[in-house]
Every structure is written in structure tokens, then in C-alpha cells.
Design a protein around this motif. Structure first.
Motif, mmCIF file in Angstrom:
data_model
loop_
_atom_site.group_PDB
_atom_site.id
_atom_site.type_symbol
_atom_site.label_atom_id
_atom_site.label_comp_id
_atom_site.label_asym_id
_atom_site.label_seq_id
_atom_site.Cartn_x
_atom_site.Cartn_y
_atom_site.Cartn_z
ATOM 1 N N ASN A 47 44.985 38.417 42.177
ATOM 2 C CA ASN A 47 44.142 38.067 41.040
ATOM 3 C C ASN A 47 42.921 38.981 40.952
ATOM 4 O O ASN A 47 42.354 39.363 41.968
ATOM 5 C CB ASN A 47 43.636 36.630 41.170
ATOM 6 C CG ASN A 47 44.760 35.643 41.221
ATOM 7 O OD1 ASN A 47 45.777 35.849 40.594
ATOM 8 N ND2 ASN A 47 44.578 34.580 41.966
ATOM 9 N N SER A 59 37.279 38.705 38.440
ATOM 10 C CA SER A 59 36.742 38.062 37.234
ATOM 11 C C SER A 59 37.623 36.896 36.790
ATOM 12 O O SER A 59 37.126 35.855 36.346
ATOM 13 C CB SER A 59 36.595 39.076 36.104
ATOM 14 O OG SER A 59 37.848 39.657 35.798
ATOM 15 N N GLN A 60 38.937 37.028 36.949
ATOM 16 C CA GLN A 60 39.858 35.939 36.602
ATOM 17 C C GLN A 60 39.677 34.765 37.557
ATOM 18 O O GLN A 60 39.664 33.613 37.150
ATOM 19 C CB GLN A 60 41.304 36.440 36.635
ATOM 20 C CG GLN A 60 42.323 35.388 36.255
ATOM 21 C CD GLN A 60 42.216 34.973 34.797
ATOM 22 O OE1 GLN A 60 42.224 35.812 33.914
ATOM 23 N NE2 GLN A 60 42.119 33.685 34.551
ATOM 24 N N TRP A 61 39.538 35.069 38.848
ATOM 25 C CA TRP A 61 39.355 34.014 39.840
ATOM 26 C C TRP A 61 38.063 33.245 39.568
ATOM 27 O O TRP A 61 38.048 32.017 39.648
ATOM 28 C CB TRP A 61 39.336 34.618 41.248
ATOM 29 C CG TRP A 61 39.240 33.581 42.297
ATOM 30 C CD1 TRP A 61 40.272 32.897 42.865
ATOM 31 C CD2 TRP A 61 38.041 33.078 42.885
ATOM 32 N NE1 TRP A 61 39.786 31.997 43.780
ATOM 33 C CE2 TRP A 61 38.417 32.091 43.810
ATOM 34 C CE3 TRP A 61 36.695 33.366 42.728
ATOM 35 C CZ2 TRP A 61 37.493 31.397 44.568
ATOM 36 C CZ3 TRP A 61 35.773 32.661 43.480
ATOM 37 C CH2 TRP A 61 36.171 31.693 44.401
ATOM 38 N N GLU A 99 36.606 32.818 36.732
ATOM 39 C CA GLU A 99 36.835 31.981 35.552
ATOM 40 C C GLU A 99 37.615 30.722 35.933
ATOM 41 O O GLU A 99 37.278 29.616 35.523
ATOM 42 C CB GLU A 99 37.601 32.783 34.494
ATOM 43 C CG GLU A 99 37.856 32.011 33.217
ATOM 44 C CD GLU A 99 38.667 32.819 32.210
ATOM 45 O OE1 GLU A 99 39.359 32.176 31.404
ATOM 46 O OE2 GLU A 99 38.614 34.067 32.247
ATOM 47 N N TRP A 100 38.678 30.888 36.747
ATOM 48 C CA TRP A 100 39.469 29.723 37.175
ATOM 49 C C TRP A 100 38.612 28.768 37.997
ATOM 50 O O TRP A 100 38.697 27.548 37.837
ATOM 51 C CB TRP A 100 40.657 30.162 38.005
ATOM 52 C CG TRP A 100 41.728 30.891 37.250
ATOM 53 C CD1 TRP A 100 41.940 30.880 35.901
ATOM 54 C CD2 TRP A 100 42.710 31.743 37.797
ATOM 55 N NE1 TRP A 100 43.007 31.664 35.579
ATOM 56 C CE2 TRP A 100 43.509 32.215 36.720
ATOM 57 C CE3 TRP A 100 43.017 32.169 39.067
ATOM 58 C CZ2 TRP A 100 44.574 33.070 36.898
ATOM 59 C CZ3 TRP A 100 44.078 33.014 39.259
ATOM 60 C CH2 TRP A 100 44.851 33.469 38.186
ATOM 61 N N ALA A 101 37.811 29.307 38.898
ATOM 62 C CA ALA A 101 36.959 28.472 39.742
ATOM 63 C C ALA A 101 35.946 27.709 38.895
ATOM 64 O O ALA A 101 35.690 26.521 39.129
ATOM 65 C CB ALA A 101 36.249 29.333 40.787
ATOM 66 N N ASP A 102 35.388 28.373 37.922
ATOM 67 C CA ASP A 102 34.426 27.718 37.029
ATOM 68 C C ASP A 102 35.097 26.604 36.228
ATOM 69 O O ASP A 102 34.561 25.504 36.100
ATOM 70 C CB ASP A 102 33.804 28.754 36.095
ATOM 71 C CG ASP A 102 32.611 28.211 35.341
ATOM 72 O OD1 ASP A 102 31.851 27.404 35.924
ATOM 73 O OD2 ASP A 102 32.433 28.582 34.162
ATOM 74 N N ASN A 103 36.289 26.851 35.728
ATOM 75 C CA ASN A 103 37.024 25.841 34.970
ATOM 76 C C ASN A 103 37.425 24.651 35.833
ATOM 77 O O ASN A 103 37.563 23.535 35.335
ATOM 78 C CB ASN A 103 38.272 26.450 34.326
ATOM 79 C CG ASN A 103 37.927 27.411 33.211
ATOM 80 O OD1 ASN A 103 36.837 27.378 32.657
ATOM 81 N ND2 ASN A 103 38.859 28.295 32.895
ATOM 82 N N ALA A 104 37.622 24.877 37.126
ATOM 83 C CA ALA A 104 38.018 23.803 38.040
ATOM 84 C C ALA A 104 36.808 23.116 38.668
ATOM 85 O O ALA A 104 36.968 22.235 39.500
ATOM 86 C CB ALA A 104 38.917 24.368 39.137
#
Length: 82
Positions: free
Chosen positions: A2, A5-7, A9-14
Motif C-alpha cells: 500500500n 498516503s492510501q494507508w 486515508e484508510w486509518a483515518d476512515n477507520a
């Protein structure tokens, strides 16, 4: 693998708690990114989570086990487990 920057974003969304801690310059100079990546490939996909919470307390910076808990703690723990 990954993108960072994608990680993020995923961490922020979770709603993960994230702490980015930069290495000191002398440690950064010794850091071997290739060795870290090679090690990661050997453990990728292994279970992580409860295993760390259950057994992570075993290792400390100076010892392998912290002091033994007081007997009262076990009595309360067994009552909760029942």
C-alpha cells in the motif's frame, strides 16, 4: 504494498489512533530499510491483535517478565471470567 498516503486515508476512515514518530538522525543513519522490508515479508499475514494484547506484556525493555501480579488480582480475574 500500500502507498503510505492510501494507508493514512484508510486509518483515518477507520478512526485508528496514529502516532508518527521520526527517528533521531543517528538512528535514521543506521536504519536498514531493506532488512526491515525483508523481515516484514517473513511475518506478513500472520495474526496480529489479540495476540499482542495477551502476550505483549511478557517482554519489557530490560527483562522478559514484569513482576508477578498480586494474588488478589487472580482472584478477581477468575471471578470475572466465571
Amino acid at each position: 504494498m500500500n502507498k503510505f498516503s492510501q494507508w493514512i486515508e484508510w486509518a483515518d476512515n477507520a478512526s485508528f489512533n496514529i502516532a508518527l514518530l521520526p527517528l533521531k538522525p543517528e538512528v535514521r543513519a543506521k536504519f536498514n530499510e531493506t532488512a526491515v522490508y525483508d523481515w516484514f515479508k517473513t511475518v506478513e499475514g500472520m495474526p496480529y491483535g489479540f495476540h499482542n494484547f495477551l502476550f505483549g506484556w511478557i517482554d519489557t525493555p530490560n527483562d522478559n517478565f514484569p513482576p508477578i501480579l498480586a494474588p488478589e488480582v487472580f482472584e478477581i480475574g477468575f471471578r470475572i471470567a466465571e
